[in-house]
Design a protein around this motif. Structure first.
Motif, PDB file in Angstrom:
ATOM      1  N   ARG A  70       0.446   4.613  -2.354  1.00 28.93           N
ATOM      2  CA  ARG A  70      -0.898   4.592  -2.537  1.00 28.93           C
ATOM      3  C   ARG A  70      -1.660   5.699  -1.620  1.00 28.93           C
ATOM      4  N   ARG A  73      -1.676   1.969   8.478  1.00 25.50           N
ATOM      5  CA  ARG A  73      -0.507   1.241   8.185  1.00 25.50           C
ATOM      6  C   ARG A  73      -0.023   0.579   9.724  1.00 25.50           C
ATOM      7  N   GLN A  92      -4.808 -11.470   2.535  1.00 25.72           N
ATOM      8  CA  GLN A  92      -3.590 -10.652   2.112  1.00 25.72           C
ATOM      9  C   GLN A  92      -2.610 -10.904   3.184  1.00 25.72           C
ATOM     10  N   ARG A 115       5.554   0.674  -2.800  1.00 29.72           N
ATOM     11  CA  ARG A 115       4.242   0.401  -3.479  1.00 29.72           C
ATOM     12  C   ARG A 115       2.990   0.515  -2.777  1.00 29.72           C
ATOM     13  N   GLN A 116       3.118   0.139  -1.374  1.00 30.35           N
ATOM     14  CA  GLN A 116       1.711   0.163  -0.610  1.00 30.35           C
ATOM     15  C   GLN A 116       1.989   1.748  -0.216  1.00 30.35           C
TER      16      GLN A 116
HETATM   17  O1  LIG Z   1      -1.907  -4.002   2.480  1.00 23.68           O
HETATM   18  C1  LIG Z   1      -1.774  -3.393   1.275  1.00 23.68           C
HETATM   19  C2  LIG Z   1      -2.093  -4.357   0.073  1.00 23.68           C
HETATM   20  C3  LIG Z   1      -2.165  -3.695  -1.311  1.00 23.68           C
HETATM   21  N1  LIG Z   1      -1.761  -2.502  -1.200  1.00 23.68           N
HETATM   22  C4  LIG Z   1      -1.592  -1.994  -2.423  1.00 23.68           C
HETATM   23  C5  LIG Z   1      -0.547  -1.660  -3.084  1.00 23.68           C
HETATM   24  C6  LIG Z   1      -0.476  -1.908  -4.560  1.00 23.68           C
HETATM   25  O2  LIG Z   1      -0.756  -0.968  -5.412  1.00 23.68           O
HETATM   26  C7  LIG Z   1      -1.542  -3.150  -4.463  1.00 23.68           C
HETATM   27  C8  LIG Z   1      -1.018  -4.693  -4.531  1.00 23.68           C
HETATM   28  O3  LIG Z   1      -0.109  -4.478  -3.546  1.00 23.68           O
HETATM   29  P1  LIG Z   1       0.369  -5.943  -2.769  1.00 23.68           P
HETATM   30  O4  LIG Z   1      -0.970  -6.621  -2.154  1.00 23.68           O
HETATM   31  O5  LIG Z   1       1.033  -6.629  -3.945  1.00 23.68           O
HETATM   32  O6  LIG Z   1       1.351  -5.371  -1.619  1.00 23.68           O
HETATM   33  O7  LIG Z   1      -2.161  -2.828  -3.261  1.00 23.68           O
HETATM   34  C9  LIG Z   1      -1.677  -1.726  -0.393  1.00 23.68           C
HETATM   35  O8  LIG Z   1      -1.373  -0.633  -0.447  1.00 23.68           O
HETATM   36  N2  LIG Z   1      -1.720  -2.500   1.081  1.00 23.68           N
END
Ligand SMILES: O=c1ccn([C@H]2C[C@H](O)[C@@H](COP(=O)(O)O)O2)c(=O)[nH]1
Length: 312
Positions: free
Chosen positions: A114, A220, A151, A110-111
């Motif tokens: 993006r 990342r 976070q 999911r991350q």
């Molecule tokens: O470090 C991060 C935190 C969030 N997200 C994006 C992924 C999801 O679309 C949304 C929520 O992710 P989580 O925080 O639940 O991992 O934000 C990232 O890409 N990286």
């Protein structure tokens, strides 16, 4: 050599120099990540490089096309690549591409997804049964919620609570049996999978150019990213570094390990005065940079910081 296809003549230009395969004839360079994951480099563009050069040559080939000079000596290429990177002339870096096969838990995917500048083909849980594989950290890898970073998690959790967390994961993983039973009873795969936790593993092919990959890696591999995706980013960097060593070094020097100064920070250095910001986070960021740069005079004392905080 010439070949005629559908009446069109294709001229196959012979090589002026010897070329070699940058993946040394291999179809897969793999790094294992976590308990069941991996990142594997399965192809690159260019795949062939002139002997004595690395795939970095393709950056110079693209950059020099405007005046037709071709690729120069390796030292000149290094200078050009570093110049291009420093000045954010990014399009020649897009001429290099990497294709990876990645296996990771859904919460990481999911991350990862993006980053929209890649081409992706993911495993389908509508067509196929999900694997009985879940991300399950070790006791030492269970982190406490950070108080400074909303976070993230940093410090290790005490063993008892960590074990409680792992028991909770065990319970979630138990769902797999029910998933399987329901598939046997004929529930559609597309619905049966929705009860599985986000720690279940998925996989995809991911193709991205070097410019956009560096953007991914910058975010990342950073210590602020979630540790689990950072482990994948570090694996990717280890895979591409031998193939484009010059570009990777430029990335380290000018992006990943560089510091960007804001106008207010430059003003603070120039005048020797405190940073002209009432924003607490901005001031903290400045303190971190000043510490890194050994600008000890610019770091406010605890008293000064408390006074500033009271003003806000
Ligand atoms: O470090 C991060 C935190 C969030 N997200 C994006 C992924 C999801 O679309 C949304 C929520 O992710 P989580 O925080 O639940 O991992 O934000 C990232 O890409 N990286």
């Amino acid at each position: 050599m010439e070949a005629i296809t559908d009446g069109i003549t294709v001229i196959e230009t012979p090589n002026e120099t010897e070329y070699y395969d940058v993946m040394k004839g291999s179809h897969r360079w793999e790094v294992k990540v976590h308990d069941h994951g991996n990142v594997a480099l399965v192809d690159t563009m260019p795949r062939l490089a002139p002997v004595g050069q690395t795939a970095d040559f393709a950056i110079c080939q693209a950059a020099r096309v405007s005046y037709g000079a071709g690729t120069k000596k390796v030292t000149e290429d290094t200078g050009l690549i570093r110049y291009l990177y420093r000045h954010q002339h990014t399009s020649p870096f897009e001429m290099i591409e990497f294709k990876f096969h990645c296996v990771m838990p859904i919460f990481i995917a999911r991350q990862w997804i993006r980053h929209r500048t890649a081409n992706v083909n993911e495993y389908s849980a509508r067509y196929s049964v999900m694997p009985d594989k879940f991300y399950h950290p070790s006791v030492e890898d269970v982190r406490k919620q950070s108080t400074s970073n909303r976070q993230g998690g940093e410090d290790q959790m005490d063993t008892k609570t960590a074990q409680e967390f792992l028991d909770y994961l065990d319970q979630a993983e138990e769902c797999y049996k029910t998933y399987n039973n329901l598939l046997d009873k004929g529930v559609s795969r597309e619905l049966a999978r929705i009860g599985l936790p986000v720690s279940v593993y998925t996989e995809w092919y991911w193709k991205i150019d070097l410019h956009n990959l560096f953007h991914f890696l910058r975010l990342r591999m950073d210590s602020h990213s979630q540790k689990e995706i950072r482990d994948y980013a570090n694996a990717i960097f280890a895979l591409i570094r031998p193939i484009v060593p010059v570009a990777c070094e430029a990335f380290m020097d000018y992006a990943f390990e560089s510091v960007k100064l804001t106008r207010l920070e430059i003003e603070a250095i120039r005048t020797g005065k405190p940073i002209q910001s009432t924003n607490k986070r901005e001031t903290e960021e400045w303190i971190q940079k000043a510490t890194l740069l050994n600008l000890t005079d610019h770091i406010p004392s605890k008293d000064q910081q408390q006074q500033e905080e009271k003003k806000q």
